[in-house]
Design a protein around this motif. Structure first.
Motif, PDB file in Angstrom:
ATOM      1  N   ILE A  79      15.695  -8.000 -22.820  1.00 22.45           N
ATOM      2  CA  ILE A  79      14.597  -8.488 -23.663  1.00 22.45           C
ATOM      3  C   ILE A  79      13.944  -9.774 -23.147  1.00 22.45           C
ATOM      4  CG2 ILE A  79      14.076  -9.453 -25.955  1.00 22.45           C
ATOM      5  CD1 ILE A  79      15.783  -7.242 -27.151  1.00 22.45           C
ATOM      6  N   PRO A  80      14.670 -10.776 -22.640  1.00 22.87           N
ATOM      7  CA  PRO A  80      13.962 -11.955 -22.117  1.00 22.87           C
ATOM      8  C   PRO A  80      12.913 -11.616 -21.061  1.00 22.87           C
ATOM      9  CG  PRO A  80      16.264 -12.484 -22.402  1.00 22.87           C
ATOM     10  CD  PRO A  80      16.133 -11.009 -22.663  1.00 22.87           C
ATOM     11  N   ASN A  81      13.250 -10.728 -20.132  1.00 25.47           N
ATOM     12  CA  ASN A  81      12.266 -10.335 -19.121  1.00 25.47           C
ATOM     13  C   ASN A  81      11.119  -9.535 -19.733  1.00 25.47           C
ATOM     14  OD1 ASN A  81      13.483 -11.577 -16.945  1.00 25.47           O
ATOM     15  ND2 ASN A  81      14.670  -9.782 -16.362  1.00 25.47           N
ATOM     16  N   ILE A  82      11.426  -8.701 -20.719  1.00 29.44           N
ATOM     17  CA  ILE A  82      10.380  -7.932 -21.388  1.00 29.44           C
ATOM     18  C   ILE A  82       9.406  -8.870 -22.086  1.00 29.44           C
ATOM     19  CG2 ILE A  82       9.911  -6.285 -23.238  1.00 29.44           C
ATOM     20  CD1 ILE A  82      12.543  -4.928 -22.604  1.00 29.44           C
ATOM     21  N   LEU A  83       9.940  -9.826 -22.841  1.00 32.80           N
ATOM     22  CA  LEU A  83       9.088 -10.768 -23.560  1.00 32.80           C
ATOM     23  C   LEU A  83       8.224 -11.583 -22.606  1.00 32.80           C
ATOM     24  CD1 LEU A  83      11.472 -12.109 -26.352  1.00 32.80           C
ATOM     25  CD2 LEU A  83       9.361 -10.840 -26.692  1.00 32.80           C
ATOM     26  N   CYS A  84       8.827 -12.062 -21.539  1.00 33.61           N
ATOM     27  CA  CYS A  84       8.077 -12.895 -20.595  1.00 33.61           C
ATOM     28  C   CYS A  84       6.962 -12.111 -19.912  1.00 33.61           C
ATOM     29  CB  CYS A  84       9.016 -13.496 -19.551  1.00 33.61           C
ATOM     30  SG  CYS A  84      10.100 -14.784 -20.214  1.00 33.61           S
ATOM     31  N   SER A  85       7.142 -10.821 -19.749  1.00 33.41           N
ATOM     32  CA  SER A  85       6.102 -10.010 -19.126  1.00 33.41           C
ATOM     33  C   SER A  85       4.996  -9.640 -20.110  1.00 33.41           C
ATOM     34  CB  SER A  85       6.709  -8.727 -18.541  1.00 33.41           C
ATOM     35  OG  SER A  85       7.218  -7.889 -19.561  1.00 33.41           O
ATOM     36  N   GLU A  86       5.182  -9.955 -21.399  1.00 35.75           N
ATOM     37  CA  GLU A  86       4.225  -9.542 -22.420  1.00 35.75           C
ATOM     38  C   GLU A  86       3.366 -10.673 -22.984  1.00 35.75           C
ATOM     39  OE1 GLU A  86       6.556  -5.797 -24.547  1.00 35.75           O
ATOM     40  OE2 GLU A  86       6.900  -7.840 -25.273  1.00 35.75           O
ATOM     41  N   ILE A  87       3.843 -11.901 -22.953  1.00 40.15           N
ATOM     42  CA  ILE A  87       3.245 -12.949 -23.786  1.00 40.15           C
ATOM     43  C   ILE A  87       2.255 -13.849 -23.053  1.00 40.15           C
ATOM     44  CG2 ILE A  87       5.207 -12.996 -25.360  1.00 40.15           C
ATOM     45  CD1 ILE A  87       6.301 -15.408 -23.922  1.00 40.15           C
ATOM     46  N   PHE A  88       2.010 -13.611 -21.765  1.00 43.31           N
ATOM     47  CA  PHE A  88       1.107 -14.479 -21.009  1.00 43.31           C
ATOM     48  C   PHE A  88      -0.195 -13.760 -20.670  1.00 43.31           C
ATOM     49  CE2 PHE A  88       5.444 -15.932 -19.765  1.00 43.31           C
ATOM     50  CZ  PHE A  88       5.399 -17.162 -20.408  1.00 43.31           C
ATOM     51  N   PRO A  89      -1.330 -14.500 -20.614  1.00 48.12           N
ATOM     52  CA  PRO A  89      -2.608 -13.885 -20.240  1.00 48.12           C
ATOM     53  C   PRO A  89      -2.572 -13.324 -18.824  1.00 48.12           C
ATOM     54  CG  PRO A  89      -2.954 -16.052 -21.244  1.00 48.12           C
ATOM     55  CD  PRO A  89      -1.484 -15.918 -21.007  1.00 48.12           C
ATOM     56  N   THR A  90      -3.406 -12.321 -18.577  1.00 49.11           N
ATOM     57  CA  THR A  90      -3.390 -11.611 -17.294  1.00 49.11           C
ATOM     58  C   THR A  90      -3.579 -12.540 -16.103  1.00 49.11           C
ATOM     59  OG1 THR A  90      -4.232  -9.589 -18.319  1.00 49.11           O
ATOM     60  CG2 THR A  90      -4.517  -9.809 -15.943  1.00 49.11           C
ATOM     61  N   ARG A  91      -4.539 -13.437 -16.177  1.00 49.34           N
ATOM     62  CA  ARG A  91      -4.914 -14.235 -15.007  1.00 49.34           C
ATOM     63  C   ARG A  91      -3.885 -15.303 -14.662  1.00 49.34           C
ATOM     64  NH1 ARG A  91     -10.246 -16.832 -15.641  1.00 49.34           N
ATOM     65  NH2 ARG A  91     -10.166 -17.074 -13.387  1.00 49.34           N
ATOM     66  N   VAL A  92      -2.979 -15.637 -15.573  1.00 46.83           N
ATOM     67  CA  VAL A  92      -1.920 -16.602 -15.257  1.00 46.83           C
ATOM     68  C   VAL A  92      -0.543 -15.985 -15.459  1.00 46.83           C
ATOM     69  CG1 VAL A  92      -3.307 -18.638 -15.796  1.00 46.83           C
ATOM     70  CG2 VAL A  92      -1.989 -17.546 -17.610  1.00 46.83           C
ATOM     71  N   ARG A  93      -0.490 -14.669 -15.620  1.00 45.06           N
ATOM     72  CA  ARG A  93       0.794 -14.024 -15.897  1.00 45.06           C
ATOM     73  C   ARG A  93       1.773 -14.226 -14.743  1.00 45.06           C
ATOM     74  NH1 ARG A  93      -0.772  -9.053 -17.590  1.00 45.06           N
ATOM     75  NH2 ARG A  93      -0.730  -9.800 -19.740  1.00 45.06           N
ATOM     76  N   GLY A  94       1.296 -14.063 -13.522  1.00 46.16           N
ATOM     77  CA  GLY A  94       2.188 -14.219 -12.381  1.00 46.16           C
ATOM     78  C   GLY A  94       2.760 -15.616 -12.284  1.00 46.16           C
ATOM     79  N   VAL A  95       1.927 -16.636 -12.471  1.00 46.05           N
ATOM     80  CA  VAL A  95       2.391 -18.025 -12.392  1.00 46.05           C
ATOM     81  C   VAL A  95       3.374 -18.324 -13.520  1.00 46.05           C
ATOM     82  CG1 VAL A  95       1.675 -20.435 -12.523  1.00 46.05           C
ATOM     83  CG2 VAL A  95       0.297 -18.795 -11.236  1.00 46.05           C
ATOM     84  N   CYS A  96       3.053 -17.890 -14.736  1.00 46.84           N
ATOM     85  CA  CYS A  96       3.937 -18.163 -15.878  1.00 46.84           C
ATOM     86  C   CYS A  96       5.268 -17.426 -15.742  1.00 46.84           C
ATOM     87  CB  CYS A  96       3.247 -17.769 -17.178  1.00 46.84           C
ATOM     88  SG  CYS A  96       1.836 -18.802 -17.620  1.00 46.84           S
ATOM     89  N   ILE A  97       5.206 -16.184 -15.266  1.00 40.14           N
ATOM     90  CA  ILE A  97       6.443 -15.440 -15.033  1.00 40.14           C
ATOM     91  C   ILE A  97       7.291 -16.142 -13.984  1.00 40.14           C
ATOM     92  CG2 ILE A  97       7.317 -13.361 -13.920  1.00 40.14           C
ATOM     93  CD1 ILE A  97       6.732 -12.789 -16.716  1.00 40.14           C
ATOM     94  N   ALA A  98       6.650 -16.684 -12.955  1.00 36.41           N
ATOM     95  CA  ALA A  98       7.380 -17.402 -11.908  1.00 36.41           C
ATOM     96  C   ALA A  98       8.070 -18.635 -12.481  1.00 36.41           C
ATOM     97  CB  ALA A  98       6.431 -17.797 -10.780  1.00 36.41           C
TER      98      ALA A  98
END
Length: 735
Positions: free
Chosen positions: A640-659
């Motif tokens: 679930i932590p990885n699932i949530l992190c992949s869902e809650i950030f906007p598309t254009r900054v999703r990669g940076v926030c996931i990192a």
């Protein structure tokens, strides 16, 4: 949906390799330590080196994946797995082994960070949770097969740890082939780069349907970063026979298809956010983040998902449908082709032409829009999103697939244009609206977001809907001032050319999401899963599991491998149950139900380590508790932590926030893994389990107060929740 499922399965081979690697290093470490005469510190470094590699690659993986795409990074991950396995197979000394583990860690870091993102960006909302649990399933499957191999090799006279580690190269070849020849690029990433033609083709392949225009419009709306979202409540009815402006307090809503529109009237009375706050106080949730309550209020009014078509309001299709179902399919492509056929090539783009420069195909047709037809004026040069697609019902149920007018999870995408009033100084406004149906036709009941006492005197059938109102992603105030009528929309390629800056991370909505993502990743690791995972054989051996299989002539070391294999095998049905529940019960509910079981199993382990008991009883209790801990963990707190992190950030900054979240994950993982051998020799198993139990208690509190429920919701709607006006949330908390 078969396309999305098969793509997710192919992508999770990287997690299979991670699970395989975790088990092989745990099993081979006993032989590595003996042959290379490792000290305690060097032993921890051999294990932690892959984590160091994952941490290093994670610092840049997000930004690079946002720049070059998800698919190339998955291909790179497979290549690093393969090269690392070859070096481990060769490893003449501990230093080469450390280098090999570093390369292997690079591959692990890319897979763990980007596979959940890739799956979330390709999966339909209604099965996104289940598909994003697949990495946990394949990872546990890899661990099981690896432990079986290690157990078989441990029965040999002289097991080779190099073969144990190097055999990873065989499945990594299959991962490389699948990633290179089968995996498409993420459609959300393609849209973020303005490559609309490619995104459209990928969506058709993933969804197995031609009906993807509405979802494509939704992906474009996901390009926005920043701004504030306001909550409003509307009574909505069909626009047939009504003209905009016939009543002062009514507005006209336009869907993502030409000719599709509705009339909406704001509901007066108690604010929606205030009602949410009142609900929270009734159940003693004064400390709970209002966002958590707001997320939950949407899910409480959804029916159980018994089929792909919801039983909610089956008459909606007849109430709010319009025109022919296939009349405008692929309209923009046909018009572009017509221009290409009619216009003579001059070497220069024709003014106002939709052209595909470097695959930057247009989302917006430059034809007369339905809005402009209503007002009997010429089309503006920048076009309208309202000109694409075909139609279905206004609101879809929780389990329905995405169509042109519905965007999944019972949500609907619409826009409205307010011409303003120059006489009173009211400016022109163009707004995007996410609508969610609250009740049946002419109903004002059944939703925490619904407003009691709403009064709508419409002539026809109507529905009540909650609305999240904000600026569109392609909104331009300058164009709004220039154009006498029509939406102020810029070309998607112009947005794609603007790289998000680090300032975007300071946006209130992104900051709130980062608090949730970073917090849950940190607590997950300090709950001790990877520490116990890497050292399961040693822990079980110290617990005395050898006595359980002594009569069979199996050594203590081999017994620990066998029980580890049994434990990982039992994880698989548990994860299967979690996959079923992830999109029904939801992420938050699973966490709140399973974390107490983790606490109980750890407390029993502490007691078994501190209270003297028979060796067989001690071994049985320890083994059962470790198995319960692992099986419960992989049902919820693992994926679930990885699932949530992949869902809650906007598309254009999703990669940076996931990192950022992944970086926290790996740093905490290194701390736990490297410190466990030292803690094992200083405070013993009992002390370690006690620390993990305390962290699980903190995790339970954090989840209850801060983690929202995101099941079945489109990613763009989830991120919209986090941008809701903070003043509204603050006022709700104080009411």
């Amino acid at each position: 949906m078969k396309g999305a499922v098969f793509v997710a399965l192919a992508a999770t081979i990287g997690n299979f390799l991670q699970g395989w690697d975790n088990a092989t290093i745990a099993g081979s470490l006993l032989y590595i330590r003996k042959e290379l005469e490792l000290s305690t510190g060097m032993e921890g470094l051999v294990v932690a080196m892959s984590l160091i590699g994952a941490t290093v690659i994670t610092t840049s993986s997000g930004a690079i994946s946002d720049a070059v795409g998800r698919r190339p990074m998955l291909i790179l991950s497979a290549s690093l797995y393969f090269v690392g396995s070859l070096v481990m197979l060769w490893s003449p000394n501990v230093y080469i082994l450390l280098l090999a583990r570093l390369l292997d860690g690079f591959g692990i870091g890319l897979a763990v960070t980007l596979v959940p993102v890739y799956i979330s960006e390709t999966a339909p909302p209604e099965i996104r949770g289940s598909l994003n649990t697949l990495p946990q399933f394949t990872g546990s499957g890899g661990m099981f097969l690896s432990y079986c191999l290690i157990f078989g090799m441990s029965l040999m006279a002289s097991p080779s740890w190099r073969i144990m580690l190097g055999i990873l190269g065989i499945p990594s070849v299959f991962y490389l082939l699948f990633a290179f020849f089968y995996l498409p690029e993420s459609p959300r990433w393609l849209v973020s780069k303005g490559r609309m033609s490619e995104a459209k083709r990928v969506l058709k392949r993933l969804r197995g349907t031609e009906d993807i225009e509405g979802e494509l419009a939704l992906l474009v709306e996901g390009l926005g970063i920043g701004g504030e979202t306001c909550i409003e409540e509307f009574m909505v009815e069909t626009a047939e026979g009504q003209e905009p402006g016939t009543e002062k307090d009514k507005i006209k809503l336009y869907g993502a298809a030409e000719g599709l529109s509705w009339i909406a009237k704001p509901v007066t009375g108690q604010s929606a956010i205030g009602l949410v706050s009142r609900h929270g106080s009734l159940v003693g949730q004064s400390l709970v983040d209002p966002l958590v309550t707001l997320f939950g209020s949407v899910h409480e009014k959804l029916p159980e998902q018994g089929s792909m078509r919801s039983a909610l309001f089956p008459n909606f299709g007849s109430i709010l449908s319009s025109t022919d179902v296939h009349g405008h399919r692929d309209q923009w492509d046909e018009e572009n082709q017509q221009r290409e056929d009619d216009d003579e090539p001059t070497g220069e783009p024709v003014e106002g032409e939709d052209y595909d420069d470097n695959l930057h195909a247009p989302l917006i047709s430059r034809q007369t829009t339905s809005m402009e037809k209503d007002m009997d004026v010429p089309a503006v040069s920048h076009g309208s999103v309202f000109s694409m697609g075909h139609h279905s019902s206004l609101f879809q149920g929780a389990g329905e697939t995405v169509t042109t007018t519905g965007i999944g999870g019972g949500w609907q995408l619409a826009w409205t244009l307010d011409q303003g009033d120059a006489d009173v100084g009211k400016p022109k406004e163009f707004k995007r609206i996410y609508l969610h149906q609250d009740g049946g036709p002419a109903s004002v009941h059944g939703s925490l977001l619904s407003l009691p006492g709403g009064d709508f005197a419409g002539d026809g059938d109507c529905v009540q809907a909650s609305a999240f109102v904000s600026n569109p992603a392609l909104y331009s105030k300058e164009l709004l001032d220039q154009c006498p009528v029509g939406p102020a929309m810029v070309h998607p390629s112009q947005i794609a050319s603007q790289r998000p800056s680090w300032k975007a991370l300071l946006d209130p909505g992104v900051k709130r999401a980062l608090i949730v993502g970073v917090g849950i990743q940190m607590l997950q690791q300090f709950a001790g899963i990877n520490g116990i995972l890497y050292y399961t054989p040693q822990i079980l051996e110290e617990a005395g599991v050898g006595v359980l299989l002594y009569d069979l002539g199996i050594s203590s070391t081999s017994a620990s491998f066998l029980i580890s294999a049994l434990t990982t095998f039992l994880m698989l049905p548990c994860i299967s149950v979690a996959m079923r529940l992830m999109d029904i019960s939801g992420r938050r509910s699973l966490l709140l139900a399973t974390i107490p079981v983790l606490i109980a199993s750890l407390v029993i382990l502490v007691i078994s380590c501190t209270v003297k008991m028979d060796s067989v009883i001690h071994a049985v209790v320890s083994t059962i508790c470790v198995i319960v801990y692992f099986c419960t963990f992989v049902m919820a707190y693992g994926p679930i932590p990885n699932i949530l992190c992949s869902e809650i950030f906007p598309t254009r900054v999703r990669g940076v926030c996931i990192a950022i979240c992944a970086l926290v994950f790996w740093i905490c993982d290194i701390i736990v893994t490297y410190s466990l051998p030292v803690m094992l020799s200083s405070i013993g198993l009992g002390g370690i389990f006690a620390i993990y139990a305390v962290v699980c208690v903190i995790s339970l509190v954090f989840v209850y107060l801060k983690v929202p429920e995101t099941k079945g919701m489109p990613l763009e709607v989830i991120t919209e929740f986090f941008t809701i006006n903070p003043n509204q949330l603050k006022a709700a908390k104080e009411e």
